[in-house]
Scaffold this active site. Structure first.
Site, PDB file in Angstrom:
ATOM      1  N   ASP A  55       0.834  -1.197   0.000  1.00  0.00           N
ATOM      2  CA  ASP A  55       0.000   0.000   0.000  1.00  0.00           C
ATOM      3  C   ASP A  55       0.874   1.255   0.000  1.00  0.00           C
ATOM      4  OD1 ASP A  55      -1.951   1.915   0.383  1.00  0.00           O
ATOM      5  OD2 ASP A  55      -2.976   0.824   1.968  1.00  0.00           O
TER       6      ASP A  55
ATOM      7  N   HIS B   3      -8.573  -0.947  -8.886  1.00  0.00           N
ATOM      8  CA  HIS B   3      -8.219   0.173  -8.003  1.00  0.00           C
ATOM      9  C   HIS B   3      -6.960   0.890  -8.487  1.00  0.00           C
ATOM     10  CE1 HIS B   3      -8.079   2.388  -4.215  1.00  0.00           C
ATOM     11  NE2 HIS B   3      -6.790   2.107  -4.151  1.00  0.00           N
TER      12      HIS B   3
END
Length: 438
Positions: A252, A346
């Protein structure tokens, strides 16, 4: 460009001192200027680990000198981040393993003068704590045997702060309310606030100690509105430095702007010459508590999870190949004639090239607040992103995600806040002084 990630010092900053007897007072107590570890006789060799211990008078210094040869701080404990500088610490500082986010509301009747006194107290306190010194002679002792551990304390102001201090005319347009999004399930009791404090450290007790000291120093001027606690992977937990993973197991932060990039400052920090000069060198923080529906996510196969994200779970590389830092090949088609990185993946939707270059520096913490009555974990991401202008950073990207991100069904936005974070304090200043005393 002066990112404070490059400003970490081999020696602690000088004690800024105080004359009002509050946190950071010098000369009024034998504890002032003595590191937390020195109080237990364990920091005499700290110079080898990156800390320089200032001279201290009185009984405390005599006792420390009389003790047996101490050991040096570990690499993690010796990390020091400077409090004073062009930008506040905790923005480009390397991600820390423990964090606390806390918002305060000014008490009824507490106006501009009281807010200025509070920011003066808080700034002096933060400078002491970040240097590894006790909070005051009444220090709780929670962190006595630890070094600074890369502690940072960052301060911001919410939209309502300006009205309550009579400074509405000086409120920047960047604090205009965020638009609503379809995934929002926002709890107003855990959103917004007059003042916001971000605390981060590589030791949980050091972080808690700072949180407790900041809360106590608020006194009668401000009361806690909400508080959230987070964590990240600890330094040294991996064989080499790596981008962190979130609770979904995904790497992330791969696409974060890098301090080495020529437009980094322009994207993250407010430049000089803007409408409000007091904000030069500052930034805007968007804070979102995002619950992850982990039971639903974990029912997906790894292949389906990767399809939702558009990247491999193992190493964060795009599904189109390469390594974590390889650009997405958004035009690449698979054998079925469809894009390898799906149209609603995403990674595709959030990519800067898909959003007119909009970018923000994401610096989150994970959180886990136990198991709910339905047996599902109350866990997810304390999302924090930094940008020079949220209307050009967070808002366009979130709008795009809101219209069809494949990850959205597995997320729930439960709290939100937007705060303007003034530039760093110069020596002799407190954070926000150029606003509050102008």
């Amino acid at each position: 460009m002066k990112a404070e990630a490059l400003k970490q010092q081999a020696a602690r900053p000088e004690n800024p001192g105080r004359s009002d007897g509050g946190p950071g007072t010098t000369g009024s107590t034998a504890l002032a200027g003595v590191s937390r570890r020195r109080l237990l006789g364990t920091a005499g060799a700290a110079g080898a680990a990156g800390l320089a211990l200032g001279a201290a008078g009185g009984a405390a210094a005599h006792a420390a000198a009389a003790e047996a040869a101490p050991t040096a701080l570990s690499t993690v404990g010796s990390g020091v981040v400077a409090f004073h500088g062009e930008h506040q610490a905790g923005i480009t500082t390397a991600m820390q393993s423990s964090g606390h986010l806390v918002a305060f509301d000014l008490s009824p009747g507490a106006g501009r003068k009281a807010a200025a006194a509070l920011m003066r107290r808080w700034s002096a306190l933060a400078a002491e704590l970040m240097a590894g010194r006790p909070a005051s002679r009444e220090d709780t002792g929670v962190a006595l045997d630890a070094g600074p551990s890369s502690l940072t304390v960052t301060f911001g102001f919410g939209r309502t702060f300006f009205g309550r201090t009579g400074l509405t005319a000086r409120r920047p347009a960047g604090l205009d309310p965020l638009p609503p999004f379809s995934a929002d399930r926002l709890d107003p009791r855990r959103s917004d606030g007059d003042l916001w404090v971000q605390i981060g450290a590589d030791d949980g007790l050091v972080a808690f100690h700072a949180l407790r000291a900041i809360q106590k120093a608020a006194g009668d001027t401000a009361r806690v509105r909400w508080q959230m606690n987070g964590f990240n992977r600890a330094p040294g937990a991996t064989a080499r430095p790596m981008t962190t993973r979130n609770l979904m197991g995904q790497i992330d932060g791969t696409n974060n702007p890098k301090p080495s990039e020529p437009d980094f400052d322009r994207r993250v920090f407010v430049p000089a010459g803007t409408e409000h000069g007091w904000l030069t060198g500052g930034s805007y923080a968007v804070v979102r508590r995002i619950r992850m529906l982990l039971d639903d996510w974990e029912r997906l196969s790894t292949a389906k999870q990767e399809g939702v994200i558009g990247r491999r779970k193992s190493d964060g590389a795009p599904l189109t190949g390469g390594g974590e830092s390889t650009p997405l090949a958004l035009d690449e088609l698979g054998p079925d004639g469809k894009p390898v990185v799906a149209a609603n993946a995403h990674a595709r939707i959030s990519a800067p090239e898909q959003n007119g270059g909009a970018a923000m520096l994401r610096r989150p913490f994970s959180y886990h607040d136990g198991i709910g009555p339905d047996g599902t974990p109350d866990a997810g991401l304390l999302f924090i992103c930094w940008q020079a202008d949220p209307l050009r950073g967070f808002v366009p990207v979130q709008r795009k995600l809101d219209r069809g991100d494949a990850l959205s069904p597995f997320l729930r936005h439960e709290a939100s806040g937007l705060f303007v974070v003034p530039g760093g304090a110069r020596q002799g200043e407190y954070v926000g002084q150029r606003l509050l005393e102008s």
